[in-house]
Design an enzyme around this catalytic site. Structure first.
Site, PDB file in Angstrom:
ATOM      1  N   GLU A 173       0.810  -1.216   0.000  1.00  0.00           N
ATOM      2  CA  GLU A 173       0.000   0.000   0.000  1.00  0.00           C
ATOM      3  C   GLU A 173       0.846   1.270   0.000  1.00  0.00           C
ATOM      4  O   GLU A 173       0.379   2.323   0.434  1.00  0.00           O
ATOM      5  CB  GLU A 173      -0.965  -0.012   1.183  1.00  0.00           C
ATOM      6  CG  GLU A 173      -2.059  -1.048   1.036  1.00  0.00           C
ATOM      7  CD  GLU A 173      -3.128  -0.939   2.102  1.00  0.00           C
ATOM      8  OE1 GLU A 173      -4.292  -0.648   1.752  1.00  0.00           O
ATOM      9  OE2 GLU A 173      -2.793  -1.131   3.290  1.00  0.00           O
ATOM     10  N   HIS A 177      -4.913  -0.295  11.348  1.00  0.00           N
ATOM     11  CA  HIS A 177      -6.113  -1.121  11.301  1.00  0.00           C
ATOM     12  C   HIS A 177      -6.748  -1.233  12.692  1.00  0.00           C
ATOM     13  O   HIS A 177      -6.826  -2.332  13.246  1.00  0.00           O
ATOM     14  CB  HIS A 177      -5.773  -2.520  10.791  1.00  0.00           C
ATOM     15  CG  HIS A 177      -5.331  -2.590   9.376  1.00  0.00           C
ATOM     16  ND1 HIS A 177      -5.241  -3.784   8.687  1.00  0.00           N
ATOM     17  CD2 HIS A 177      -4.945  -1.637   8.493  1.00  0.00           C
ATOM     18  CE1 HIS A 177      -4.820  -3.557   7.453  1.00  0.00           C
ATOM     19  NE2 HIS A 177      -4.629  -2.263   7.312  1.00  0.00           N
ATOM     20  N   HIS A 222     -11.558  -1.718   6.813  1.00  0.00           N
ATOM     21  CA  HIS A 222     -10.123  -1.772   6.563  1.00  0.00           C
ATOM     22  C   HIS A 222      -9.329  -1.102   7.689  1.00  0.00           C
ATOM     23  O   HIS A 222      -8.513  -1.741   8.337  1.00  0.00           O
ATOM     24  CB  HIS A 222      -9.847  -1.089   5.210  1.00  0.00           C
ATOM     25  CG  HIS A 222      -8.427  -1.151   4.761  1.00  0.00           C
ATOM     26  ND1 HIS A 222      -8.036  -0.704   3.503  1.00  0.00           N
ATOM     27  CD2 HIS A 222      -7.283  -1.550   5.365  1.00  0.00           C
ATOM     28  CE1 HIS A 222      -6.728  -0.859   3.370  1.00  0.00           C
ATOM     29  NE2 HIS A 222      -6.249  -1.373   4.489  1.00  0.00           N
ATOM     30  N   HIS A 267      -0.889   4.617   8.351  1.00  0.00           N
ATOM     31  CA  HIS A 267      -1.989   3.723   7.972  1.00  0.00           C
ATOM     32  C   HIS A 267      -2.058   2.618   9.007  1.00  0.00           C
ATOM     33  O   HIS A 267      -1.066   1.923   9.266  1.00  0.00           O
ATOM     34  CB  HIS A 267      -1.781   3.124   6.588  1.00  0.00           C
ATOM     35  CG  HIS A 267      -2.832   2.120   6.221  1.00  0.00           C
ATOM     36  ND1 HIS A 267      -4.179   2.404   6.292  1.00  0.00           N
ATOM     37  CD2 HIS A 267      -2.742   0.824   5.808  1.00  0.00           C
ATOM     38  CE1 HIS A 267      -4.871   1.332   5.918  1.00  0.00           C
ATOM     39  NE2 HIS A 267      -4.023   0.361   5.640  1.00  0.00           N
TER      40      HIS A 267
END
Length: 245
Positions: A84, A105, A171, A103
């Site tokens: 990603e 989760h 996500h 980023h």
């Protein structure tokens, strides 16, 4: 220690903070930091992968915006950028105000969004920066996909707009800021509000935004308190530092 080495240490520490806070369990998640117009430091995949909570300085590698080595030997040792990477680089290409991207989760953030519970300013002095962030709105990118190419990343950035955080349905989240510290602390605030919101709803309560008059009374405590002190606390937590008796 060179400036680049210091930045590697910062990014590696940020990865461990995210894991310690429960925002990135297992091997998923990454943090990046722009170092110049075309290059960034980012947590890369390596041959001895142990997960975000065990990130070392060695795992933080210098790459360009297309994922190529940012210097000779930058990806030696079997390292490669995360799948990603475009999630990070498209934000950096698009947002001139951003230097760092997180980023993660966080399970409660994902659960709250899927349950239709938005991130709203339901608290006040409990978390002043988080309250202000929520009051400005936390948008949602409504596709539960791996953001692994520029087209999908552009969709995510479009959903994000000029906001510091965007949720990724089913996500996780992406948090962007001028500093690594701020990008991580924003993610922590969103996670805290999501956790509280789920507890309130589960207890049969309702979520009401903080009244405007209370919002107006919230002080600006300054970056030295809200960012620098908070960041020292987060690093102390992962290093097991205890205040003297």
């Amino acid at each position: 220690m060179s400036e680049l080495d210091e930045l590697r240490t910062l990014v590696a520490g940020a990865c461990r903070v995210l894991a310690a806070r429960g925002l990135a369990d297992g091997i998923l998640g990454h943090v990046s930091l722009r170092v110049d117009a075309t290059r960034l430091l980012i947590r890369c995949r390596g041959p001895r992968e142990r997960g975000l909570g065990y990130t070392t300085d060695e795992d933080i590698r210098l790459v360009d915006l297309d994922g190529a080595p940012g210097a000779p030997g930058a990806l030696d040792g079997g390292y490669r950028p995360p799948n990603e990477l475009p999630l990070h680089t498209e934000v950096l290409r698009t947002r001139g105000d951003v230097r760092a991207v997180v980023h993660a989760h966080p399970p409660e953030v994902v659960a709250a969004d899927l349950a239709g519970v938005a991130i709203r300013p339901v608290v006040g002095a409990f978390d002043i920066p988080g309250t202000r962030l929520a009051a400005g709105g936390v948008p949602v990118y409504r596709r539960g996909v791996l953001v692994s190419n520029r087209a999908l990343a552009a969709e995510m950035v479009g959903a994000m707009g000029d906001r510091p955080v965007v949720l990724l349905r089913g996500h996780g989240l992406t948090s962007a800021a001028a500093t690594v510290e701020q990008s991580v602390l924003q993610a922590i605030s969103v996670d805290q509000i999501a956790r509280l919101s789920l507890r309130i709803v589960s207890a049969g309560g309702t979520l009401d935004d903080l009244p405007a008059e209370d919002m107006a009374e919230l002080p600006d405590l300054g970056a030295g308190f809200t960012t620098e002190t908070a960041w020292r606390h987060e690093l102390a937590r992962i290093h097991g530092v205890v205040a003297p008796p």
